[in-house]
Enzyme design. Structure first.
Site, mmCIF file in Angstrom:
data_model
loop_
_atom_site.group_PDB
_atom_site.id
_atom_site.type_symbol
_atom_site.label_atom_id
_atom_site.label_comp_id
_atom_site.label_asym_id
_atom_site.label_seq_id
_atom_site.Cartn_x
_atom_site.Cartn_y
_atom_site.Cartn_z
ATOM 1 N N GLY A 160 31.933 35.647 40.665
ATOM 2 C CA GLY A 160 30.239 35.504 40.921
ATOM 3 C C GLY A 160 29.354 34.224 39.780
ATOM 4 O O GLY A 160 29.708 33.819 39.234
ATOM 5 N N LEU A 171 34.945 33.359 48.542
ATOM 6 C CA LEU A 171 35.207 32.932 47.353
ATOM 7 C C LEU A 171 34.649 33.060 45.998
ATOM 8 O O LEU A 171 35.302 34.834 45.786
ATOM 9 C CB LEU A 171 33.118 33.138 47.412
ATOM 10 C CG LEU A 171 32.222 33.272 46.228
ATOM 11 C CD1 LEU A 171 32.332 31.808 46.744
ATOM 12 C CD2 LEU A 171 31.151 34.105 46.085
ATOM 13 N N ASP A 172 35.534 32.440 44.821
ATOM 14 C CA ASP A 172 36.645 32.507 44.283
ATOM 15 C C ASP A 172 37.731 33.341 44.199
ATOM 16 O O ASP A 172 38.612 34.270 43.007
ATOM 17 C CB ASP A 172 35.237 33.629 42.945
ATOM 18 C CG ASP A 172 34.329 32.822 42.968
ATOM 19 O OD1 ASP A 172 33.730 31.848 43.018
ATOM 20 O OD2 ASP A 172 33.308 33.725 42.059
ATOM 21 N N GLU A 173 37.890 33.351 45.529
ATOM 22 C CA GLU A 173 39.415 33.875 45.608
ATOM 23 C C GLU A 173 39.697 33.184 46.146
ATOM 24 O O GLU A 173 41.924 33.446 46.025
ATOM 25 C CB GLU A 173 39.358 35.161 46.649
ATOM 26 C CG GLU A 173 38.692 36.368 46.029
ATOM 27 C CD GLU A 173 39.620 37.209 45.088
ATOM 28 O OE1 GLU A 173 40.885 36.824 44.811
ATOM 29 O OE2 GLU A 173 39.092 38.118 45.256
ATOM 30 N N ARG A 203 48.417 36.254 42.009
ATOM 31 C CA ARG A 203 46.989 35.832 42.608
ATOM 32 C C ARG A 203 47.260 34.453 41.942
ATOM 33 O O ARG A 203 46.461 33.798 42.309
ATOM 34 C CB ARG A 203 46.410 36.125 41.146
ATOM 35 C CG ARG A 203 44.685 35.831 41.197
ATOM 36 C CD ARG A 203 44.120 36.133 43.073
ATOM 37 N NE ARG A 203 42.790 35.578 42.225
ATOM 38 C CZ ARG A 203 42.858 34.602 43.048
ATOM 39 N NH1 ARG A 203 43.438 33.684 43.113
ATOM 40 N NH2 ARG A 203 41.498 34.340 42.954
#
Lengths: 273, 273, 273, 273
Positions: free
Chosen positions: A191, A217-219, B201
């Site tokens: 974020g 988003l951001d992943e 991840r």
């Protein structure tokens, strides 16, 4: 920069004899391997291989196509050292853009920067000095953005501190073709304002993450990361200053990997060969 | 290891002349500064100072007490090089315990390890070989744990890969006195199995975090962190193996800072002087 | 970038009460310490202190001068944030120059670049684009070089990959005022072509060193160093490419330290406060 | 730790089709590649390959032997995960020995430590606690040392801070089989007391180097190196303390590479695959 004329990329479910078959086909067609790397992902059962070679690419392709088909191999043969047509999107901060333009021009980074797009005209002059066309694209005008990708013929879109969120629909148009630099060590501090978050949490190390952009988003799949030590005496502004340097380097390395055709995208992972 | 006889720690709201007053008082009482560091936190308006000095500690204390009172200074005078009475809690993994015992015995780490407590008897023999009393404390039996802290006279409790969650009530008994090593780069990958999370991840760097334990799980003030580069070819087990080394080092450094009286806890931050 | 108005630098033989006297004098003259650091070199018996403060510099100086004289203190009071007048010398490689110009212009590096001097005209255009005067100075013409230093009023001379050896006489004119970036981890690989030397030796890490230039080639006091991991697959050209990045960063950090008045030169050492 | 049953090591002058031939032979004999890496040294014209595979090693060997002969391939087939018979030599400092014994016992380091040899009895007890035979070998008594290598059946000799210089004749008996940890970042600070040298030179980074021992003191092929940042406030003793940690890690990594059969020695270089 490699001496090789071609880059062969191979991805498929793992099966016996893959390396033998690929390299045998290269050998029979007079291909000379300059560099090769492969990876067997035991967890997913997938196989990845990258070969840089000199020789007759067309002859190899002709032989390899039926073999690849029979083995369900997903493959590409790409000219080595052909600069990647690239569109760079920016907002107000210029450190990443500046670095990309310098290294592309100096020949260290094999990108052909076709245009700079921005939602502010802050960097108009900087693009002009580097003789790169500059396009002002209003925030949220994804139709204009899409036209810009098409008109420039860009294969790769680089978000070099572009502070607009792209829609999921836009992202899906260019899977594995949009690279963003996020100014934190993801998945920590997702974020906005990650340096303020990091300061508030009192971390002793900050980082940056280059990743493919997806609808989450951001992943998106992580391509490259790096970190740097900080301490209590650096306020949020100090972290930002130090962070600029690491963002610049991490993004440049991710672009090098891309341009050298080293990145294999598999689910939410990347394999860098 | 310092030559100094005393460590003076000072914390208070910032105000003019603090350094002058503290050092003047030291000078007038014949104190000789070996090492000094201070930090003005502009954001919080708080001041922190650590001075290592030789000289007459009692004389200084007598002079400084009224001054400190008039300036609302929170201060301690601690003998330098007095080993910290420590209780180490462990579960089944021994790498951190092993490292602490070795460095404490070798004289590199000024800790006086009074006992090892564990919820398994896996490390009974290891404690015995180091001539340290071993206590089996059933999981969740915080009464027994509390008795162990008291009977050993431990100032510091080290969770050296202790896989039990301590209750908020227990944590509040020992503010700033329980140090945990978390096997991830917090705030990324909180909770269980961080190496599996990191692998899933696709991160390119893993880390470890030493922090004070508070009632908020994995949210306590960070003391020390470090990171190490990994790649796609390392599965979760590979990350665990590499991670052990960095956990060991990060925890040891945090314990050094504590034993050298360098850590100032302020809200959810630490200042390391 | 500090909020402080003044930087006070103090160096002298160690003696009791130095910190107290300096800070007391600041306090009495209404000086407000923003940042302070000091170092007692036990081996040499020398004391170094740097204080950034706000307040009346003239009043402080008037009070401090007699005290400093009586204690044999070598001191300077310098306006904080006054950009350092700088002459940058280059040859054919532009990565360090490029980085310095960018960061000076962006306001990250408080240098006032008065001119670029070079023994080739390769970088004439680059200087022009940044609106910095460019001077061609033939190799070995140290009279011209000296005039350039004088006419630009440069306090600092930066050898940003300047491949000419300066004479001992020239170096002695500007002690502690010429900073060079050497493209190896000194004292390893002195002399020419350090990346070729490093490759031939099979090192696993390369580095760069920023140091003050003295009459002893590659032996001047070290200001900053850093290293980066390499491997067998990188030939000498690969090491050069990777090395450029680290040279750039190490030189920039050394210039930051200089501009923030953090470097104390003592014999063949530096102390960075 | 690999799942593979065998490690194949190949070294030869570069020639077309090497990868194809080796992998084809593996494929035809039912070998399943778990991990493979190769390197073409363009400068020397030499080729290196390491393959970890499961399958029938004897069948592969029978097929591969004539092929290897015809192509002048130097090769070995080694059981994966067979611990390497090792003799560790030490003097008075125990940090490297301690680390090796711990990781070998814990199963992280596939070494079979047959004996500890020393020119002091300082570490007799430490060896005893780990149930490893201890042998006192007087300094310079290379006959005794040679007998110890033979009687233990050691393939590998590790100088874990062994402060005696071995003769050129002794070194030549065991080419590529003696690994030393040098407490500096070679080639900087050869010879004795490197931390004192580093301090005197004011370096900002120190390091350690693991290398094969040859008749040329401190000049053997480098296997692994690493560095750590230091500052002016750390005297020679501080550098030693910090250095211990990096020596320990660098030596351990070199031993891992050896045990996993990753090191190829070529002239004064190593290639780590």
């Amino acid at each position: 920069m490699t001496k090789a004329a071609h880059i062969l990329r191979v991805a498929c479910p793992d099966q016996p004899g893959l390396v033998a078959r690929v390299t045998q086909c290269l050998f029979e067609n007079g291909g000379n391997i300059e560099d090769a790397a492969q990876f067997n992902d035991n967890l997913s059962g997938h196989f990845f291989m990258r070969v840089a070679f000199t020789g007759d690419g067309a002859a190899f392709s002709k032989s390899f196509a039926p073999l690849a088909k029979s083995l369900s191999i997903d493959w590409q043969l790409i000219p080595a050292n052909a600069p990647v047509k690239t569109l760079v999107l920016v907002s107000r901060e210029d450190h990443c853009l500046h670095d990309i333009l310098y290294h592309a021009k100096a020949g260290h980074l094999p990108l052909d920067i076709r245009a700079v797009g921005a939602n502010h005209d802050t960097m108009k002059e900087q693009a002009a000095r580097a003789d790169i066309p500059f396009h002002l694209v209003p925030a949220k005008d994804e139709t204009a953005l899409r036209k810009l990708v098409e008109s420039t013929g860009a294969e790769l879109v680089v978000l070099a501190r572009y502070m607009q969120i792209l829609s999921g629909d836009f992202c899906k148009l260019y899977p594995g073709r949009i690279i963003n630099i996020h100014h934190s060590f993801l998945p920590g501090f997702k974020g906005a304002k990650p340096y303020h978050q990091a300061y508030a949490r009192g971390v002793k190390i900050i980082g940056a993450t280059a990743h493919f952009v997806t609808a989450d988003l951001d992943e998106g799949p992580i391509i490259e990361q790096d970190t740097v030590r900080v301490n209590h005496s650096m306020g949020p502004e100090g972290l930002k200053r130090i962070g600029r340097d690491i963002e610049t380097r991490v993004l440049r390395r991710a672009l090098e990997y891309y341009a050298e055709r080293r990145i294999f995208l598999h689910g939410n992972h990347t394999v860098i060969l």
